[in-house]
Design a protein around this motif. Structure first.
Motif, mmCIF file in Angstrom:
data_model
loop_
_atom_site.group_PDB
_atom_site.id
_atom_site.type_symbol
_atom_site.label_atom_id
_atom_site.label_comp_id
_atom_site.label_asym_id
_atom_site.label_seq_id
_atom_site.Cartn_x
_atom_site.Cartn_y
_atom_site.Cartn_z
ATOM 1 N N SER A 1 1.101 -1.038 -0.091
ATOM 2 C CA SER A 1 0.044 0.083 -0.223
ATOM 3 C C SER A 1 0.870 1.467 -0.012
ATOM 4 O O SER A 1 2.141 1.395 0.561
ATOM 5 N N ASN B 1 -5.782 1.649 5.830
ATOM 6 C CA ASN B 1 -5.304 0.092 6.945
ATOM 7 C C ASN B 1 -4.274 -1.083 6.643
ATOM 8 O O ASN B 1 -4.325 -1.394 7.051
ATOM 9 N N GLY C 1 -1.421 -1.259 6.093
ATOM 10 C CA GLY C 1 0.143 -0.666 7.489
ATOM 11 C C GLY C 1 -0.216 -1.286 8.665
ATOM 12 O O GLY C 1 0.349 -1.861 9.520
ATOM 13 N N ILE D 1 -7.295 -3.454 -2.747
ATOM 14 C CA ILE D 1 -7.464 -3.815 -3.568
ATOM 15 C C ILE D 1 -7.396 -2.509 -4.605
ATOM 16 O O ILE D 1 -8.426 -1.746 -4.448
ATOM 17 N N TYR D 2 -7.194 -3.136 -5.631
ATOM 18 C CA TYR D 2 -7.694 -1.644 -6.838
ATOM 19 C C TYR D 2 -7.566 -2.280 -7.756
ATOM 20 O O TYR D 2 -7.315 -2.728 -8.364
ATOM 21 N N MET E 1 -10.019 -3.754 1.451
ATOM 22 C CA MET E 1 -10.957 -3.151 0.583
ATOM 23 C C MET E 1 -12.007 -2.384 0.782
ATOM 24 O O MET E 1 -12.725 -2.339 2.328
HETATM 25 C C1 LIG Z 1 -6.874 2.830 -7.872
HETATM 26 C C2 LIG Z 1 -7.493 2.565 -6.632
HETATM 27 C C3 LIG Z 1 -8.360 1.568 -6.814
HETATM 28 C C4 LIG Z 1 -9.256 0.940 -5.668
HETATM 29 N N1 LIG Z 1 -10.364 0.134 -6.811
HETATM 30 C C5 LIG Z 1 -10.955 -0.876 -5.485
HETATM 31 C C6 LIG Z 1 -11.622 -1.939 -6.230
HETATM 32 O O1 LIG Z 1 -11.858 -2.152 -7.315
HETATM 33 N N2 LIG Z 1 -12.383 -2.557 -4.858
HETATM 34 C C7 LIG Z 1 -12.573 -2.315 -3.179
HETATM 35 O O2 LIG Z 1 -13.053 -3.001 -3.115
HETATM 36 N N3 LIG Z 1 -11.889 -0.892 -3.233
HETATM 37 C C8 LIG Z 1 -10.560 -0.562 -4.033
HETATM 38 N N4 LIG Z 1 -9.907 0.462 -3.327
HETATM 39 C C9 LIG Z 1 -10.233 1.221 -2.449
HETATM 40 C C10 LIG Z 1 -9.169 0.388 -1.173
HETATM 41 O O3 LIG Z 1 -8.791 -1.091 -2.038
HETATM 42 C C11 LIG Z 1 -8.993 0.622 0.168
HETATM 43 O O4 LIG Z 1 -9.383 1.699 0.313
HETATM 44 C C12 LIG Z 1 -8.301 0.402 0.801
HETATM 45 O O5 LIG Z 1 -8.242 0.399 2.294
HETATM 46 C C13 LIG Z 1 -7.322 1.018 1.114
HETATM 47 O O6 LIG Z 1 -6.353 0.765 1.884
HETATM 48 P P1 LIG Z 1 -4.777 1.517 2.199
HETATM 49 O O7 LIG Z 1 -6.403 2.696 3.320
HETATM 50 O O8 LIG Z 1 -3.768 1.183 3.068
HETATM 51 O O9 LIG Z 1 -4.597 2.446 1.340
HETATM 52 C C14 LIG Z 1 -9.393 0.623 -4.780
HETATM 53 C C15 LIG Z 1 -8.412 2.407 -3.996
HETATM 54 C C16 LIG Z 1 -7.595 2.803 -5.020
HETATM 55 C C17 LIG Z 1 -6.783 4.193 -4.270
#
Ligand SMILES: Cc1cc2nc3c(=O)[nH]c(=O)nc-3n(C[C@H](O)[C@H](O)[C@H](O)COP(=O)(O)O)c2cc1C
Length: 219
Positions: free
Chosen positions: A9, A15, A17, A88-89, A131
């Motif tokens: 991430s 989240n 981390g 999840i991206y 996600m």
């Molecule tokens: C470029 C991008 C694409 C994402 N695509 C999805 C997705 O396809 N499905 C989903 O459930 N969340 C998606 N998310 C949300 C992140 O997966 C979610 O907020 C995650 O917990 C972020 O982790 P972090 O808090 O460590 O940054 C996306 C976020 C970004 C920035």
């Protein structure tokens, strides 16, 4: 006993981390030596398809690309357990994690039916996913199927199935009022953060404890 965690991430203390650090805390509580690698601090590419790692006249298991990932790939050979974590991206792991996995997995496999892996040891691992979507939506979208391929290849390379943790419906912004996010209910997200996320943190800690215990049993 060395446990190495790979954070895919870019937001190092959000989240993903938080959960990967909980796994490491759990492992440390069982006296593991721990190390966290934040992929988004490194400059590297995914696999460039040079096939150096498949050449008969070269040492197998070595990726020839020379960048910030090279020492990490070597260091992982010394690990007794590996923790992977990614947001999840677009319905799969982040590009940082995907690029890392291409290099790590491809350099440790050769095209042989008899030899599934050239990774030096059989070790336990875990994969943590965070996600936006809910568990119900994940089932509806069939997202788990997308994640199975990397899970299968990690199993092939490390020789053991990864322990899995899915953290759903994560809190994405520090202030929902600042961002267009009408698709989501901030209230529901806040409730999940209060009630479910601490449970996910506990599960992550337990994964760390159990992985460290399983390593100790082997030694
Ligand atoms: C470029 C991008 C694409 C994402 N695509 C999805 C997705 O396809 N499905 C989903 O459930 N969340 C998606 N998310 C949300 C992140 O997966 C979610 O907020 C995650 O917990 C972020 O982790 P972090 O808090 O460590 O940054 C996306 C976020 C970004 C920035």
């Amino acid at each position: 006993m060395k446990v190495i965690a790979i954070n895919g991430s870019p937001r190092k203390n959000w989240n993903t981390g938080t959960l990967i650090n909980k796994v490491l805390e759990g492992a440390k509580s069982e006296n593991a030596e721990i190390e966290l690698i934040n992929l988004y601090n490194l400059e590297y590419k995914g696999c460039i398809s040079c096939f150096h790692c498949k050449r008969k006249d070269k040492r197998h298991g070595v990726c020839a690309v020379d960048d910030d990932l090279s020492p990490i790939l070597e260091k992982l050979k010394e690990a007794d357990a590996i923790i992977f974590a990614s947001p999840i991206y677009f319905a799969n792991v982040s590009s940082g994690m995907s690029g890392f996995l291409e290099r790590f997995l491809f350099s440790n496999m050769i095209y042989s039916n008899e030899i599934p892996t050239v990774f030096p040891k059989k070790i336990p691992s875990a994969f943590i996913y965070t996600m936006n979507i809910t568990e119900k939506q994940m089932k509806e979208f069939g997202l788990k199927e997308n994640l199975k391929l990397f899970q299968y290849y990690i199993y092939r390379i490390l020789g053991e199935k990864s322990k899995l943790l899915y953290a759903y419906n994560t809190y994405q912004f520090s202030d929902y009022d600042k961002y267009e996010s009408s698709m989501f209910s901030e209230e529901e997200k806040a409730k999940n953060k209060e009630e479910q996320f601490p449970i996910d943190c506990k599960k992550a800690f337990e994964i760390g404890v159990n992985i460290a215990k399983s390593v100790m049993k082997k030694h």
